[in-house]
Design an enzyme around this catalytic site. Structure first.
Site, PDB file in Angstrom:
ATOM      1  N   TYR A  67     -14.176  -5.494  12.609  1.00  0.00           N
ATOM      2  CA  TYR A  67     -12.968  -6.175  12.128  1.00  0.00           C
ATOM      3  C   TYR A  67     -12.044  -6.498  13.320  1.00  0.00           C
ATOM      4  O   TYR A  67     -11.842  -5.654  14.202  1.00  0.00           O
ATOM      5  CB  TYR A  67     -12.262  -5.299  11.088  1.00  0.00           C
ATOM      6  CG  TYR A  67     -10.869  -5.776  10.778  1.00  0.00           C
ATOM      7  CD1 TYR A  67     -10.646  -7.089  10.358  1.00  0.00           C
ATOM      8  CD2 TYR A  67      -9.770  -4.941  10.933  1.00  0.00           C
ATOM      9  CE1 TYR A  67      -9.359  -7.544  10.105  1.00  0.00           C
ATOM     10  CE2 TYR A  67      -8.487  -5.391  10.668  1.00  0.00           C
ATOM     11  CZ  TYR A  67      -8.284  -6.689  10.259  1.00  0.00           C
ATOM     12  OH  TYR A  67      -7.024  -7.150  10.017  1.00  0.00           O
ATOM     13  N   LYS A  90      -9.384  -3.002   0.160  1.00  0.00           N
ATOM     14  CA  LYS A  90     -10.449  -3.930  -0.231  1.00  0.00           C
ATOM     15  C   LYS A  90     -11.074  -3.489  -1.560  1.00  0.00           C
ATOM     16  O   LYS A  90     -10.399  -3.480  -2.571  1.00  0.00           O
ATOM     17  CB  LYS A  90     -11.459  -4.020   0.918  1.00  0.00           C
ATOM     18  CG  LYS A  90     -10.806  -4.229   2.296  1.00  0.00           C
ATOM     19  CD  LYS A  90     -10.141  -5.567   2.401  1.00  0.00           C
ATOM     20  CE  LYS A  90      -9.145  -5.759   3.527  1.00  0.00           C
ATOM     21  NZ  LYS A  90      -9.106  -4.932   4.684  1.00  0.00           N
TER      22      LYS A  90
HETATM   23  N1  LCS Z   1     -11.951  -2.052   8.526  1.00  0.00           N
HETATM   24  C1  LCS Z   1     -12.487  -3.181   8.015  1.00  0.00           C
HETATM   25  C2  LCS Z   1     -13.961  -3.312   7.913  1.00  0.00           C
HETATM   26  C3  LCS Z   1     -11.649  -4.216   7.600  1.00  0.00           C
HETATM   27  O1  LCS Z   1     -12.211  -5.309   7.097  1.00  0.00           O
HETATM   28  C4  LCS Z   1     -10.239  -4.076   7.725  1.00  0.00           C
HETATM   29  C5  LCS Z   1      -9.302  -5.143   7.319  1.00  0.00           C
HETATM   30  C6  LCS Z   1      -9.733  -2.886   8.262  1.00  0.00           C
HETATM   31  C7  LCS Z   1     -10.621  -1.896   8.643  1.00  0.00           C
HETATM   32  C8  LCS Z   1      -8.264  -2.654   8.409  1.00  0.00           C
HETATM   33  O2  LCS Z   1      -7.736  -2.306   7.174  1.00  0.00           O
HETATM   34  P1  LCS Z   1      -6.204  -2.614   6.699  1.00  0.00           P
HETATM   35  O3  LCS Z   1      -5.330  -1.972   7.711  1.00  0.00           O
HETATM   36  O4  LCS Z   1      -6.044  -4.094   6.670  1.00  0.00           O
HETATM   37  O5  LCS Z   1      -6.146  -1.958   5.360  1.00  0.00           O
HETATM   38  N2  LCS Z   1      -9.916  -6.400   7.120  1.00  0.00           N
HETATM   39  C9  LCS Z   1      -9.286  -7.504   6.849  1.00  0.00           C
HETATM   40  C10 LCS Z   1      -9.929  -8.763   6.753  1.00  0.00           C
HETATM   41  O6  LCS Z   1     -11.120  -8.995   6.963  1.00  0.00           O
HETATM   42  N3  LCS Z   1      -9.038  -9.683   6.431  1.00  0.00           N
HETATM   43  O7  LCS Z   1      -7.775  -9.155   6.326  1.00  0.00           O
HETATM   44  C11 LCS Z   1      -7.851  -7.735   6.612  1.00  0.00           C
END
Ligand code: LCS
Length: 396
Positions: free
Chosen positions: A115, A212
């Site tokens: 990410y 998610k």
């Molecule tokens: N790990 C993965 C695999 C993710 O896809 C994301 C966020 C995170 C960690 C971070 O999590 P958050 O702090 O946003 O809860 N992925 C995003 C995406 O693909 N689009 O917007 C956020």
């Protein structure tokens, strides 16, 4: 939540019923939202005993909250781990892992792609603390092994990876990490415990962007970690002193989301396969990335490691970035937005959004076409998703 849990129940039953028990104060079946920042001490002695850790109880919601604790118990139960810990976001969870296990001079190895936020954290923030983030291709075990040295503390494995949906072999990386006496941390955001249980494969910690699929309705930003008590205790120190605690309302939404995780994931997987198949036969599409397709380079690994293939699909149009732009701008059902795992279909151009922290050279090195389009396939009727894609392809 029922008070009795049969360990032989299948995953869908376990998600509905939870780990057992109800609110101890009222018997409420649905976990109440303890929307409070602080908790009254019985007297001065009690306050001192709580702070000294001599008695258990709640003090202040950054340090613990009953609604949040109920969620931590549930995610630990579903991930088959000892303890869970909740954070305000997935990034708060990932950064806590880095700060808990690395000090100045240390490094960690990350499977790539990853990410864009995890990549940016590793390249822009972590080096200020003299800690090194080493990204290596998720499918190249020898490149990952070569990046490990005596200062490496853990391997962070994101599988399936954002945004190309490539896979890393968790068991092989766990075996490698054990040889070097380092930890393995699996970002299980794309898979969820419905599709894979990294702790059962020997991983030490599982992290989630609970924003998610765990939440599943696009109404909360949150992070979760599950693992052994001694590791969670290290993370608690960072959570308590740095901050990044989850709010009780977020925990309530996630508990609610977990109840339908299995049915949502089944539908996400079913729809994603239909969309991937449609794309793979479409004359305007150059390449499709979906672990369920036999042409996916890790299809065999996916069959071994996952119970199904997930809800994320990526593809590249023959006309590259320019055609991708026309396609995205003409969609009517799918929403052009970041994030994923919501009920409705979301679609995005990662190179200019979620992965804009990657340079063109870095995209090239991880084998990602700059025109790649990422789809979080929703739980609508798949015919409508495909019809929407078909009409947008006609506009090109
Ligand atoms: N790990 C993965 C695999 C993710 O896809 C994301 C966020 C995170 C960690 C971070 O999590 P958050 O702090 O946003 O809860 N992925 C995003 C995406 O693909 N689009 O917007 C956020």
């Amino acid at each position: 939540m029922s008070t009795k849990v049969n360990p032989n129940w299948r995953f869908a039953t376990l998600t509905c019923h939870g780990s057992g028990g109800c609110d101890p104060t009222t018997g409420a079946l649905v976990q109440p939202i303890y929307q409070t920042s602080t908790f009254a001490f019985k007297n001065t002695e009690h306050g001192a005993a709580l702070f000294a850790g001599e008695v258990s109880g709640y003090i202040y919601s950054r340090l613990g909250n009953p609604t949040v604790a109920a969620l931590e118990k549930e995610i630990a139960f579903l991930e088959k781990g000892e303890m869970g810990l909740a954070f305000s976001s997935g990034m708060a969870a990932i950064s806590a892992v880095i700060f808990a296990f690395c000090k100045s001079g240390d490094n960690y190895v990350v499977t790539s792609p990853v990410y864009g936020g995890t990549h940016a954290l590793g390249l822009k923030v972590i080096p200020r603390f003299n800690i090194e983030h080493r990204e290596r291709p998720c499918y190249d075990l020898s490149a990952i092994e070569n990046a490990i040295d005596e200062k490496t503390k853990f391997i962070l494995i994101e599988t399936p990876a954002n945004p190309t949906v490539r896979l890393a072999d968790i068991s092989a990386l766990v075996e490698m990490a054990k040889r070097y006496s380092i930890l393995t941390v699996v970002d299980n955001t794309f898979a969820t415990p419905f599709l894979q249980n990294p702790l059962e494969l020997g991983a030490d910690l599982v992290v989630h962007s609970a924003t998610k699929y765990i939440g599943g309705h696009g109404d909360v930003v949150a992070g979760l970690v599950v693992g052994r008590k001694e590791l969670i205790d290290e993370l608690k120190l960072i959570l308590h002193e740095v901050g990044g605690a989850m709010s009780p309302f977020s925990a309530y939404l996630l508990l609610r989301g977990l109840k339908t995780l299995a049915v949502r994931m089944e539908r996400h997987c079913f729809n994603a396969m239909k969309v991937a198949q449609f794309l793979s036969y479409h004359p305007k599409v150059k390449e499709v990335w979906y672990p369920g397709l036999t042409c996916h380079p890790e299809h065999e690994l996916a069959k071994r490691q996952m119970h199904d293939f997930g809800g994320m699909v990526a593809f590249v149009l023959k006309g590259g970035r320019e055609e991708g732009k026309i396609f995205l701008d003409n969609l009517q059902l799918a929403t052009n937005a970041v994030s994923l795992g919501d009920c409705d279909t979301l679609i995005v151009h990662p190179a200019s959004t979620t992965h804009s922290s990657y340079t063109e050279q870095e995209l090239f090195e991880m084998g990602m076409d700059p025109g790649l389009v990422r789809v979080s396939v929703g739980i609508e009727d798949y015919h409508d998703i495909i019809d929407d894609f078909a009409q947008a392809f006609h506009k090109i």
